[in-house]
Design a protein around this motif. Structure first.
Motif, PDB file in Angstrom:
ATOM      1  N   UNK A   1      -6.540  17.133   5.190  1.00 16.64           N
ATOM      2  CA  UNK A   1      -7.015  15.816   4.781  1.00 16.64           C
ATOM      3  C   UNK A   1      -8.154  15.948   3.779  1.00 16.64           C
ATOM      4  N   UNK A   2      -9.078  16.874   4.035  1.00 17.44           N
ATOM      5  CA  UNK A   2     -10.200  17.091   3.123  1.00 17.44           C
ATOM      6  C   UNK A   2      -9.710  17.566   1.753  1.00 17.44           C
ATOM      7  N   UNK A   3      -8.715  18.450   1.736  1.00 21.10           N
ATOM      8  CA  UNK A   3      -8.142  18.918   0.460  1.00 21.10           C
ATOM      9  C   UNK A   3      -7.523  17.756  -0.310  1.00 21.10           C
ATOM     10  N   UNK A   4      -6.786  16.896   0.403  1.00 23.20           N
ATOM     11  CA  UNK A   4      -6.169  15.737  -0.240  1.00 23.20           C
ATOM     12  C   UNK A   4      -7.240  14.832  -0.847  1.00 23.20           C
TER      13      UNK A   4
ATOM     14  N   UNK B   1      -8.929  16.014  -4.018  1.00 23.16           N
ATOM     15  CA  UNK B   1      -8.105  15.893  -5.226  1.00 23.16           C
ATOM     16  C   UNK B   1      -7.823  14.443  -5.617  1.00 23.16           C
ATOM     17  N   UNK B   2      -7.625  13.564  -4.618  1.00 23.07           N
ATOM     18  CA  UNK B   2      -7.168  12.205  -4.897  1.00 23.07           C
ATOM     19  C   UNK B   2      -8.170  11.104  -4.555  1.00 23.07           C
ATOM     20  N   UNK B   3      -9.281  11.464  -3.936  1.00 19.02           N
ATOM     21  CA  UNK B   3     -10.245  10.452  -3.518  1.00 19.02           C
ATOM     22  C   UNK B   3     -10.037  10.076  -2.058  1.00 19.02           C
ATOM     23  N   UNK B   4     -10.958   9.291  -1.509  1.00 19.20           N
ATOM     24  CA  UNK B   4     -10.899   8.935  -0.090  1.00 19.20           C
ATOM     25  C   UNK B   4      -9.641   8.148   0.284  1.00 19.20           C
ATOM     26  N   UNK B   5      -9.137   8.427   1.462  1.00 14.45           N
ATOM     27  CA  UNK B   5      -7.952   7.727   1.967  1.00 14.45           C
ATOM     28  C   UNK B   5      -8.334   6.329   2.428  1.00 14.45           C
TER      29      UNK B   5
ATOM     30  N   UNK C   1      -6.116   3.579   5.351  1.00 12.87           N
ATOM     31  CA  UNK C   1      -4.666   3.535   5.160  1.00 12.87           C
ATOM     32  C   UNK C   1      -3.928   3.805   6.467  1.00 12.87           C
ATOM     33  N   UNK C   2      -2.958   2.977   6.769  1.00  9.68           N
ATOM     34  CA  UNK C   2      -2.102   3.183   7.941  1.00  9.68           C
ATOM     35  C   UNK C   2      -0.800   3.867   7.564  1.00  9.68           C
ATOM     36  N   UNK C   3      -0.640   4.160   6.293  1.00  8.99           N
ATOM     37  CA  UNK C   3       0.619   4.732   5.802  1.00  8.99           C
ATOM     38  C   UNK C   3       0.396   6.166   5.349  1.00  8.99           C
ATOM     39  N   UNK C   4       0.269   7.070   6.326  1.00  8.00           N
ATOM     40  CA  UNK C   4       0.030   8.476   6.026  1.00  8.00           C
ATOM     41  C   UNK C   4       1.232   9.284   6.481  1.00  8.00           C
ATOM     42  N   UNK C   5       1.770  10.071   5.568  1.00  6.28           N
ATOM     43  CA  UNK C   5       2.879  10.963   5.870  1.00  6.28           C
ATOM     44  C   UNK C   5       2.340  12.384   5.818  1.00  6.28           C
ATOM     45  N   UNK C   6       2.356  13.071   6.942  1.00  4.75           N
ATOM     46  CA  UNK C   6       1.881  14.455   6.987  1.00  4.75           C
ATOM     47  C   UNK C   6       3.074  15.389   6.885  1.00  4.75           C
ATOM     48  N   UNK C   7       2.999  16.304   5.924  1.00  2.00           N
ATOM     49  CA  UNK C   7       4.053  17.290   5.720  1.00  2.00           C
ATOM     50  C   UNK C   7       3.471  18.644   6.102  1.00  2.00           C
ATOM     51  N   UNK C   8       4.052  19.275   7.097  1.00  6.33           N
ATOM     52  CA  UNK C   8       3.548  20.559   7.571  1.00  6.33           C
ATOM     53  C   UNK C   8       4.470  21.651   7.044  1.00  6.33           C
ATOM     54  N   UNK C   9       3.879  22.573   6.281  1.00  9.03           N
ATOM     55  CA  UNK C   9       4.637  23.662   5.672  1.00  9.03           C
ATOM     56  C   UNK C   9       4.494  24.889   6.574  1.00  9.03           C
TER      57      UNK C   9
ATOM     58  N   UNK D   1       0.869  -1.173   0.000  1.00  7.57           N
ATOM     59  CA  UNK D   1       0.000   0.000   0.000  1.00  7.57           C
ATOM     60  C   UNK D   1       0.907   1.224   0.000  1.00  7.57           C
ATOM     61  N   UNK D   2       0.803   2.080  -1.014  1.00  9.81           N
ATOM     62  CA  UNK D   2       1.690   3.242  -1.060  1.00  9.81           C
ATOM     63  C   UNK D   2       1.367   4.244   0.045  1.00  9.81           C
ATOM     64  N   UNK D   3       2.369   5.057   0.387  1.00 12.29           N
ATOM     65  CA  UNK D   3       2.176   6.115   1.370  1.00 12.29           C
ATOM     66  C   UNK D   3       1.215   7.152   0.829  1.00 12.29           C
ATOM     67  N   UNK D   4       0.426   7.730   1.719  1.00 11.59           N
ATOM     68  CA  UNK D   4      -0.425   8.865   1.403  1.00 11.59           C
ATOM     69  C   UNK D   4       0.290  10.082   1.968  1.00 11.59           C
ATOM     70  N   UNK D   5       0.608  11.060   1.115  1.00 10.32           N
ATOM     71  CA  UNK D   5       1.312  12.262   1.573  1.00 10.32           C
ATOM     72  C   UNK D   5       0.330  13.420   1.606  1.00 10.32           C
ATOM     73  N   UNK D   6       0.063  13.927   2.802  1.00 11.80           N
ATOM     74  CA  UNK D   6      -0.854  15.046   2.993  1.00 11.80           C
ATOM     75  C   UNK D   6      -0.031  16.265   3.369  1.00 11.80           C
ATOM     76  N   UNK D   7      -0.183  17.334   2.613  1.00 18.37           N
ATOM     77  CA  UNK D   7       0.547  18.572   2.879  1.00 18.37           C
ATOM     78  C   UNK D   7      -0.386  19.537   3.613  1.00 18.37           C
TER      79      UNK D   7
END
Length: 66
Positions: free
Chosen positions: A38-41, A44-48, A51-59, A21-27
């Protein structure tokens, strides 16, 4: 040569991922909540899903420490 590439491509396209299962990257941008990011992601990409593989990137803005 073309036949060999075609065979390799077909093999890759039909290959199963074996549970991968690929990582989900949420910015998440400054001023944005985790739920909004999460809602923005998902918009654009459909429901998560589950998934246990979520990478959150905080800008953050440069120099901002919290």
């Amino acid at each position: 040569m073309v036949a060999a590439i075609k065979r390799r491509l077909e093999a890759l396209e039909t290959r199963t991922l074996g549970g991968f299962v690929p990582w989900v990257r949420i910015i998440q941008h400054v001023g944005q909540t985790e739920a909004e990011a999460t809602a923005d992601y998902e918009a654009e990409h459909g429901p998560i899903g589950e998934s246990n593989s979520i990478l959150r990137v905080i800008i953050r803005k440069p120099g901002c420490h919290a």
